[in-house]
Every structure is written in structure tokens, then in C-alpha cells.
Design a protein around this motif. Structure first.
Motif, PDB file in Angstrom:
ATOM      1  N   ALA A 227      -3.459   0.251  18.544  1.00  0.00           N
ATOM      2  CA  ALA A 227      -3.021  -0.300  19.834  1.00  0.00           C
ATOM      3  C   ALA A 227      -2.243   0.746  20.619  1.00  0.00           C
ATOM      4  O   ALA A 227      -2.385   0.865  21.834  1.00  0.00           O
ATOM      5  CB  ALA A 227      -2.170  -1.543  19.604  1.00  0.00           C
ATOM      6  N   LEU A 228      -1.431   1.552  19.903  1.00  0.00           N
ATOM      7  CA  LEU A 228      -0.639   2.588  20.584  1.00  0.00           C
ATOM      8  C   LEU A 228      -1.537   3.637  21.229  1.00  0.00           C
ATOM      9  O   LEU A 228      -1.217   4.188  22.271  1.00  0.00           O
ATOM     10  CB  LEU A 228       0.292   3.271  19.579  1.00  0.00           C
ATOM     11  CG  LEU A 228       1.672   2.661  19.410  1.00  0.00           C
ATOM     12  CD1 LEU A 228       2.402   3.327  18.270  1.00  0.00           C
ATOM     13  CD2 LEU A 228       2.477   2.786  20.686  1.00  0.00           C
ATOM     14  N   ILE A 229      -2.683   3.893  20.582  1.00  0.00           N
ATOM     15  CA  ILE A 229      -3.574   4.913  21.132  1.00  0.00           C
ATOM     16  C   ILE A 229      -4.350   4.379  22.329  1.00  0.00           C
ATOM     17  O   ILE A 229      -4.438   5.019  23.366  1.00  0.00           O
ATOM     18  CB  ILE A 229      -4.544   5.408  20.038  1.00  0.00           C
ATOM     19  CG1 ILE A 229      -3.770   6.167  18.971  1.00  0.00           C
ATOM     20  CG2 ILE A 229      -5.629   6.298  20.633  1.00  0.00           C
ATOM     21  CD1 ILE A 229      -4.553   6.426  17.710  1.00  0.00           C
ATOM     22  N   PHE A 230      -4.904   3.149  22.181  1.00  0.00           N
ATOM     23  CA  PHE A 230      -5.829   2.662  23.209  1.00  0.00           C
ATOM     24  C   PHE A 230      -5.135   1.876  24.317  1.00  0.00           C
ATOM     25  O   PHE A 230      -5.508   2.003  25.485  1.00  0.00           O
ATOM     26  CB  PHE A 230      -6.923   1.793  22.578  1.00  0.00           C
ATOM     27  CG  PHE A 230      -7.900   2.577  21.761  1.00  0.00           C
ATOM     28  CD1 PHE A 230      -8.765   3.462  22.383  1.00  0.00           C
ATOM     29  CD2 PHE A 230      -7.949   2.448  20.383  1.00  0.00           C
ATOM     30  CE1 PHE A 230      -9.666   4.199  21.646  1.00  0.00           C
ATOM     31  CE2 PHE A 230      -8.848   3.189  19.629  1.00  0.00           C
ATOM     32  CZ  PHE A 230      -9.710   4.068  20.270  1.00  0.00           C
ATOM     33  N   ALA A 231      -4.158   1.049  23.938  1.00  0.00           N
ATOM     34  CA  ALA A 231      -3.633   0.094  24.924  1.00  0.00           C
ATOM     35  C   ALA A 231      -3.017   0.757  26.167  1.00  0.00           C
ATOM     36  O   ALA A 231      -3.266   0.278  27.273  1.00  0.00           O
ATOM     37  CB  ALA A 231      -2.626  -0.838  24.250  1.00  0.00           C
ATOM     38  N   PRO A 232      -2.220   1.847  26.040  1.00  0.00           N
ATOM     39  CA  PRO A 232      -1.604   2.384  27.269  1.00  0.00           C
ATOM     40  C   PRO A 232      -2.619   2.716  28.352  1.00  0.00           C
ATOM     41  O   PRO A 232      -2.372   2.457  29.528  1.00  0.00           O
ATOM     42  CB  PRO A 232      -0.888   3.637  26.772  1.00  0.00           C
ATOM     43  CG  PRO A 232      -0.583   3.353  25.354  1.00  0.00           C
ATOM     44  CD  PRO A 232      -1.738   2.554  24.859  1.00  0.00           C
ATOM     45  N   TRP A 233      -3.793   3.251  27.953  1.00  0.00           N
ATOM     46  CA  TRP A 233      -4.810   3.601  28.961  1.00  0.00           C
ATOM     47  C   TRP A 233      -5.350   2.346  29.614  1.00  0.00           C
ATOM     48  O   TRP A 233      -5.532   2.306  30.838  1.00  0.00           O
ATOM     49  CB  TRP A 233      -5.933   4.409  28.317  1.00  0.00           C
ATOM     50  CG  TRP A 233      -5.389   5.568  27.569  1.00  0.00           C
ATOM     51  CD1 TRP A 233      -5.282   5.697  26.218  1.00  0.00           C
ATOM     52  CD2 TRP A 233      -4.787   6.743  28.131  1.00  0.00           C
ATOM     53  NE1 TRP A 233      -4.675   6.886  25.899  1.00  0.00           N
ATOM     54  CE2 TRP A 233      -4.361   7.545  27.057  1.00  0.00           C
ATOM     55  CE3 TRP A 233      -4.583   7.186  29.430  1.00  0.00           C
ATOM     56  CZ2 TRP A 233      -3.730   8.766  27.236  1.00  0.00           C
ATOM     57  CZ3 TRP A 233      -3.959   8.407  29.615  1.00  0.00           C
ATOM     58  CH2 TRP A 233      -3.545   9.178  28.529  1.00  0.00           C
ATOM     59  N   ALA A 234      -5.601   1.326  28.776  1.00  0.00           N
ATOM     60  CA  ALA A 234      -6.123   0.076  29.335  1.00  0.00           C
ATOM     61  C   ALA A 234      -5.083  -0.570  30.258  1.00  0.00           C
ATOM     62  O   ALA A 234      -5.424  -1.105  31.313  1.00  0.00           O
ATOM     63  CB  ALA A 234      -6.499  -0.880  28.208  1.00  0.00           C
ATOM     64  N   ILE A 235      -3.800  -0.495  29.851  1.00  0.00           N
ATOM     65  CA  ILE A 235      -2.747  -1.080  30.688  1.00  0.00           C
ATOM     66  C   ILE A 235      -2.698  -0.358  32.027  1.00  0.00           C
ATOM     67  O   ILE A 235      -2.646  -0.983  33.097  1.00  0.00           O
ATOM     68  CB  ILE A 235      -1.376  -0.991  29.983  1.00  0.00           C
ATOM     69  CG1 ILE A 235      -1.373  -1.784  28.684  1.00  0.00           C
ATOM     70  CG2 ILE A 235      -0.266  -1.488  30.889  1.00  0.00           C
ATOM     71  CD1 ILE A 235      -0.183  -1.512  27.808  1.00  0.00           C
ATOM     72  N   ALA A 236      -2.744   0.995  31.980  1.00  0.00           N
ATOM     73  CA  ALA A 236      -2.663   1.761  33.218  1.00  0.00           C
ATOM     74  C   ALA A 236      -3.847   1.441  34.126  1.00  0.00           C
ATOM     75  O   ALA A 236      -3.676   1.196  35.331  1.00  0.00           O
ATOM     76  CB  ALA A 236      -2.631   3.258  32.897  1.00  0.00           C
ATOM     77  N   ALA A 237      -5.066   1.400  33.542  1.00  0.00           N
ATOM     78  CA  ALA A 237      -6.255   1.091  34.355  1.00  0.00           C
ATOM     79  C   ALA A 237      -6.122  -0.302  34.966  1.00  0.00           C
ATOM     80  O   ALA A 237      -6.438  -0.507  36.141  1.00  0.00           O
ATOM     81  CB  ALA A 237      -7.509   1.179  33.491  1.00  0.00           C
ATOM     82  N   SER A 238      -5.633  -1.266  34.168  1.00  0.00           N
ATOM     83  CA  SER A 238      -5.517  -2.632  34.664  1.00  0.00           C
ATOM     84  C   SER A 238      -4.485  -2.727  35.778  1.00  0.00           C
ATOM     85  O   SER A 238      -4.688  -3.443  36.761  1.00  0.00           O
ATOM     86  CB  SER A 238      -5.118  -3.567  33.532  1.00  0.00           C
ATOM     87  OG  SER A 238      -5.925  -3.344  32.422  1.00  0.00           O
ATOM     88  N   LEU A 239      -3.380  -1.995  35.623  1.00  0.00           N
ATOM     89  CA  LEU A 239      -2.352  -2.028  36.676  1.00  0.00           C
ATOM     90  C   LEU A 239      -2.928  -1.478  37.975  1.00  0.00           C
ATOM     91  O   LEU A 239      -2.678  -2.023  39.056  1.00  0.00           O
ATOM     92  CB  LEU A 239      -1.134  -1.209  36.254  1.00  0.00           C
ATOM     93  CG  LEU A 239      -0.189  -1.878  35.254  1.00  0.00           C
ATOM     94  CD1 LEU A 239       0.921  -0.934  34.867  1.00  0.00           C
ATOM     95  CD2 LEU A 239       0.404  -3.158  35.841  1.00  0.00           C
ATOM     96  N   ARG A 240      -3.714  -0.410  37.877  1.00  0.00           N
ATOM     97  CA  ARG A 240      -4.328   0.162  39.088  1.00  0.00           C
ATOM     98  C   ARG A 240      -5.227  -0.858  39.757  1.00  0.00           C
ATOM     99  O   ARG A 240      -5.236  -0.985  40.980  1.00  0.00           O
ATOM    100  CB  ARG A 240      -5.136   1.407  38.736  1.00  0.00           C
ATOM    101  CG  ARG A 240      -4.262   2.563  38.359  1.00  0.00           C
ATOM    102  CD  ARG A 240      -4.840   3.910  38.743  1.00  0.00           C
ATOM    103  NE  ARG A 240      -3.870   4.931  38.397  1.00  0.00           N
ATOM    104  CZ  ARG A 240      -3.768   5.458  37.185  1.00  0.00           C
ATOM    105  NH1 ARG A 240      -4.603   5.080  36.238  1.00  0.00           N
ATOM    106  NH2 ARG A 240      -2.842   6.350  36.928  1.00  0.00           N
ATOM    107  N   ILE A 241      -6.007  -1.591  38.946  1.00  0.00           N
ATOM    108  CA  ILE A 241      -6.905  -2.600  39.522  1.00  0.00           C
ATOM    109  C   ILE A 241      -6.085  -3.675  40.228  1.00  0.00           C
ATOM    110  O   ILE A 241      -6.372  -4.053  41.358  1.00  0.00           O
ATOM    111  CB  ILE A 241      -7.768  -3.245  38.418  1.00  0.00           C
ATOM    112  CG1 ILE A 241      -8.705  -2.208  37.830  1.00  0.00           C
ATOM    113  CG2 ILE A 241      -8.540  -4.423  38.949  1.00  0.00           C
ATOM    114  CD1 ILE A 241      -9.331  -2.617  36.528  1.00  0.00           C
ATOM    115  N   SER A 242      -5.030  -4.133  39.568  1.00  0.00           N
ATOM    116  CA  SER A 242      -4.244  -5.236  40.140  1.00  0.00           C
ATOM    117  C   SER A 242      -3.554  -4.815  41.422  1.00  0.00           C
ATOM    118  O   SER A 242      -3.390  -5.624  42.335  1.00  0.00           O
ATOM    119  CB  SER A 242      -3.195  -5.709  39.132  1.00  0.00           C
ATOM    120  OG  SER A 242      -3.814  -6.422  38.105  1.00  0.00           O
TER     121      SER A 242
END
Lengths: 245, 82, 246
Positions: A227-242
Motif C-alpha cells: 500500500a505504501l508503494i502504490f497508494a500515494p500515486w493513486a491518491i495523487a492522481a485521484s486528487l488531481r481528478i477531483s
């Protein structure tokens, strides 16, 4: 206040003259700022803990006060209740920053958004996951959880809720721009919580039956590492979308 | 080689008829519904598009002023004058 | 290679090429599914343990395969959309999701019904059924998230991210559910994994699986074409196409 937070960060980095230091300073600044803001809203911070205690109170009333029966289902109950309490606090993870525009400031910062959102998630875990883990043994006593499994309960919850915060933050970031994101958030996040729940309860049950718990804890740790490896990128991408949407 | 002696045997499925036929039934029902829905969706969409083209030709309006359709059925955003 | 990807990414080009491909997949789907059904229902020998109830296998297994493949396809389409900004990929991902959810439902329903003659109960927390149930929730999440955004671009990107996150998690979920099941229910009788199925039994199954995949491709092509018309309805080529069609 939020705007002024980022300005000295940038200049401090320039003064240091090394990009690595720049990033560390930005992360520390985000950590400090979020901790300060969260500690100012102590009531909101206590809500998940009260919820946790309340849900645990409901089970003996709803099922039976028989200690033997309760001891049998206690690991699962504690884990499910803690998971729901962690879920409950997710919606506010980015909400206030989104409303007052400081999330946009965070995006404009020169540092990678993934690293800064990781700092935000760390604060969230520190103020919800960790207290839940520390409180769980007390509720374990109330559910007649056999002695000897309390340490494992707290440890598995501390490890597990960190993964839960990371995975949940993806859902929170995806739904932060939506007016009615709350129920949707649980629909998105709960299926992804299942592996953590399985190994978390597994660890406590193994401790109750006196089996080895290292395997379970190791898998919880592996899940956290993933989760530490993958989640930050997904969080950042999702924040950009929102924010851009 | 047929696995059943008669058509009645085939329908009875060796006593498992309700299970076998309900599974197969719901599967084929959903497949057929999926195809019908896709056909219906396409026809509906073409009708809407045709109607719009005709309306624009009648009005001699430039194409660029049109917004894309944005509802699932495509029928919800007609001009009231149409 | 790049030229091909960009060509494929052009909705107009995709609309033309899919019109040529589509009939072949419909014919293949109809042929394979009809042959497979007749063979599986009437000609394949009954199972020595389960009798004729094993014939549910011929719809349960293809649906389960397809349910998982569609989620992976959806995530790949999402990745293509996010990386190369190819709109057709997102349109395909959007139309795949409901079919994937339907396939998951079919495999759940047939699994539950199969449970009655095999286990004597409608529902059992069998590892496969549990994984399928979680997959259904993942599908519902993607569909709901796409529907929740008012801006189509945000909806597409959010659904792509969620599909990718989901597809990374599916193997983890599957593995952990399997582990959980073996812990609580020491390997009893799983309905689908059987030692050495005779040829007369698995050939119709192969036909059904291929037929379901053809059906998926044909339906996705058809619905993506509709989606192209809907989203590109203000483009000149769509208008010309509609005028010609009249």
C-alpha cells in the motif's frame, strides 16, 4: 494560514540548496500543519473512538452476554468495528482542505503531490488508527477476549489500520469533489479492505488459540508495504481528478 | 450419443431440473436482455441524431453551435421548439 | 506501432473497422453458444458424483471467467485512456462495466443454485463464491463512481483509477479469501475443480467459454459504436453518416 505555510517551505528549500532537503522540509511542514489542525478539532478526533466503543457495546446486547460465546467472536467483532470506525473518519481526510482551497495549494507546490498526500495520510493514521489500536485491548477485556492476545490485537490493528488509511485515502480522494460522497466512499473502499480484515482477525485468532502469529503479522506488514508503494500515486492522481474536474 | 433416453428425461435432468433450468434460464435471459438493450440503445440514438440533423437542415444553422448529447438515452435534451 | 495505436484511437476509424469485425463475432458467439449448449445439456455424459446438476458448470464457469476478464479489460482500457488519452478506450470501459456485473451475477446465481443439490444449502461461504461476491461489489463501485460525476472527463478518469486499483487488489483478495476459507473450512468439496474431466465433458465447456468471450467482444463493439455516436454527435463525420443513413 495554509497559504503562508507553503511559502516558507519553498524558500527554506532554496536556502538549503539541495532538492532532497526541499522535499523533506515540505513533508515536515505538511505533517506539522495537519497535526495542528487536527488537534484543534479534538471532538472530531474522538468521534471514531466513541463509535468504536459504542459498536462494541451493541454486540453483547444484540447477541448474548455469555462470555464464552463473546470470546469466540471477539477478534472478528473488534476488527470489524475498528474497520468501520476508520472508515467513518475517512470522509473528513481531504474534505476541509478541499473546501478552503488548501488542497489546490498543495497541488501547486513544487514537491510531488504523492509525497505530500502520504504525509497527510500519516497524520490521519496517527490520530485515528493508532488510538483505535491502543483502545482495542480495553474493549477486548469487555468482550472477554482471552488474556495473552491483547498485545497482538493492538499490534495487528496498528499495522492494519495504516493500510486501511492508505487504501481509504484513495477512495476519499476520488469522492472529495462529490456532494454526496459518503455512502459511495464506503462502497468503493470496503471491498478493498477485505484482505486486511482477513489477516488482521487471523492474527488475533491465532493468538487466542496459541498458534504462531508472526506469519499473519508479516503478511499485514507486506500489505502495508504494498500500500505504501502504490497508494500515494493513486491518491495523487485521484486528487488531481477531483480538483480539476 | 445422447445422455438421455427421452425428451421427458431431458427435461427432468435426473431430478435436478429446477437447478439446471433456472441457472441456464437466468443466463440466457440476461444475454438476450443485453443484446436487446444494445439494439434499443442504438436505434434510439440514431432516431435522435436523425431528428436533430433534420431540424438543423430546416433551420440552416451552423453545425458548430450544437452541444453534444449528454444523457444516457439521448432524448432528454430536445429543443422545446422541435 | 504508434501509427496503429493512434489510428485505433480515432473514433471514426474505430467506428469503420468495428462495423466490419462485429458480424464475425456475433456469428461466432451464436454458433459456439448454441453448439456448446446443446452438447453440454443433452450429449455430455452425467457426472458420476453429481448427476445432471453438474450441467450448471457450462454456464457457471464461462460467466465466472468472463466476469474476471472483463474487469481486467476494463482496467487495461482505463490505463490506455489515462496514458495515451485515447477516448475510445474509455468508451469501451464504460460499456463493459454493466456486462461484467451481469456476468458476475450469473456466476453467483448459478453457483448458489448449484449449491442446493451439492451442499444442501443456497449459500455457502465458499472461497470462489465469496471472491465473486466481492468482485460484484467492485463492479458496482466502478459503475456508481462513474455515474456520480457531472463532468464526463472526471468520471472517465476516476473510473479508470478505481478500475486499476481494483485490478491490483483482485489477486490479493482472491488469495486471502482462499486462505481464509481453507482455515475455516478444511477443504471439503469444491464444485468446479475436479480431477481430470473426460473430453466429452470439457469440450462443450471450451465451446461455451469461447462463445461467451465472442459474445463479450461483439456486444462491446456494438455498444462502443453507440457510445461513439453519442459522444461525437457534433462532429461532421457523424452528421454525414446520419444523413447518409437516412
Amino acid at each position: 494560514m495554509q497559504v503562508s505555510d507553503t511559502a516558507p517551505v519553498a524558500s527554506a528549500g532554496v536556502a538549503l540548496g539541495e532538492p532532497g532537503g526541499n522535499l523533506m522540509v515540505a513533508i515536515t511542514a505538511t505533517l506539522k500543519r495537519d497535526l495542528t489542525l487536527m488537534l484543534r478539532r479534538r471532538g472530531e478526533m474522538l468521534n471514531p473512538l466513541v463509535f468504536f466503543a459504542l459498536v462494541i457495546t451493541l454486540f453483547p446486547i444484540g447477541i448474548s452476554p455469555d462470555p464464552e460465546l463473546l470470546a469466540l467472536i471477539a477478534p472478528g467483532l473488534l476488527w470489524v468495528a475498528a474497520l468501520l470506525a476508520a472508515l467513518l473518519s475517512l470522509d473528513s481526510l481531504f474534505r476541509s482542505d478541499y473546501d478552503d482551497g488548501s488542497l489546490e495549494q498543495l497541488m501547486l507546490a513544487p514537491q510531488p503531490l504523492a509525497a505530500l498526500s502520504l504525509a497527510k495520510v500519516a497524520v490521519h493514521w496517527l490520530l485515528t488508527g493508532l488510538p483505535l489500536a491502543l483502545m482495542a485491548p480495553v474493549l477486548g477485556i469487555m468482550l472477554a477476549l482471552p488474556a495473552g492476545s491483547y498485545l497482538i490485537l493492538a499490534l495487528s490493528l496498528a499495522l492494519g489500520t495504516a493500510s486501511l488509511s492508505l487504501i481509504g485515502a484513495i477512495g476519499a480522494a476520488l469522492t472529495v469533489g462529490l456532494a454526496k460522497g459518503g455512502v459511495l466512499l464506503s462502497l468503493l473502499v470496503l471491498p478493498l479492505y477485505i484482505p486486511v480484515l482477513i489477516f488482521g482477525t487471523g492474527a488475533v485468532q491465532a493468538a487466542v488459540f496459541g498458534d504462531g502469529v508472526t506469519a499473519h503479522l508479516a503478511i499485514l506488514g507486506a500489505l502495508l508495504a504494498g500500500a505504501l508503494i502504490f497508494a500515494p500515486w493513486a491518491i495523487a492522481a485521484s486528487l488531481r481528478i477531483s480538483i480539476n474536474g | 450419443m445422447m445422455a438421455f433416453d427421452s425428451f421427458a428425461d431431458f427435461l427432468a435432468m435426473g431430478g435436478h431440473a429446477p437447478y439446471v433450468w433456472s441457472s441456464w434460464g437466468i443466463t440466457f435471459l440476461l444475454l438476450i436482455v443485453a443484446v436487446l438493450h444494445a439494439r434499443f440503445e442504438r436505434r434510439q440514438l440514431l432516431t435522435t441524431l436523425r431528428r436533430r440533423v433534420r431540424r438543423e437542415q430546416a433551420r440552416h444553422q451552423p453545425v458548430a453551435s450544437q452541444a453534444p448529447l449528454n444523457t444516457a438515452q439521448g432524448g432528454g435534451n430536445h429543443d422545446p421548439q422541435a | 506501432m504508434w501509427a496503429f495505436i493512434h489510428k485505433l484511437g480515432s473514433p471514426k476509424w474505430f467506428y469503420r473497422i468495428s462495423a466490419k469485425l462485429q458480424p464475425w463475432f456475433w456469428v461466432a458467439a451464436a454458433g459456439l453458444i448454441v453448439t456448446g449448449s446443446l452438447w453440454g445439456l443433452a450429449f455430455a455424459p452425467a457426472d458420476y458424483q453429481q448427476g445432471n446438476s453438474f450441467r450448471i458448470l457450462y454456464v457457471h464457469v464461462p460467466a465466472a471467467f468472463l466476469a474476471q476478464s472483463i474487469f481486467v479489460s476494463m482496467a487495461i482500457a482505463g490505463l490506455v485512456y489515462m496514458v495515451w488519452k485515447i477516448k475510445v478506450a474509455d468508451m469501451a470501459a464504460a460499456v463493459m462495466a454493466p456486462l461484467g456485473a451481469a456476468m458476475t451475477f450469473i456466476s453467483l446465481f448459478s453457483g448458489a443454485v448449484w449449491g442446493v443439490p451439492t451442499w444442501g444449502t443456497w449459500w455457502m461461504w465458499d472461497a470462489r463464491l465469496t471472491s465473486m461476491l466481492i468482485l460484484l461489489f467492485l463492479y458496482l463501485g466502478v459503475i456508481a463512481l462513474r455515474g456520480a460525476f457531472t463532468s464526463r472527463d472526471s468520471a472517465s478518469r476516476a473510473a479508470s483509477v478505481l478500475a486499476m486499483v481494483g485490478v491490483i487488489n483482485i489477486p490479493i483478495i482472491k488469495y486471502s479469501v482462499d486462505w481464509w476459507y481453507t482455515l475455516h473450512q478444511p477443504a471439503t468439496f469444491t464444485i468446479t475443480s475436479r480431477p481430470a474431466m473426460p473430453t466429452e465433458m470439457w469440450l462443450p465447456l471450451l465451446l461455451m467459454v469461447l462463445g461467451f468471450y465472442s459474445f463479450f467482444i461483439a456486444l462491446t463493439l456494438m455498444r462502443t459504436r453507440s457510445e461513439i455516436l453519442r459522444r461525437e454527435s457534433n462532429k461532421r463525420w457523424v452528421r454525414e453518416l446520419v444523413e447518409e443513413g437516412q
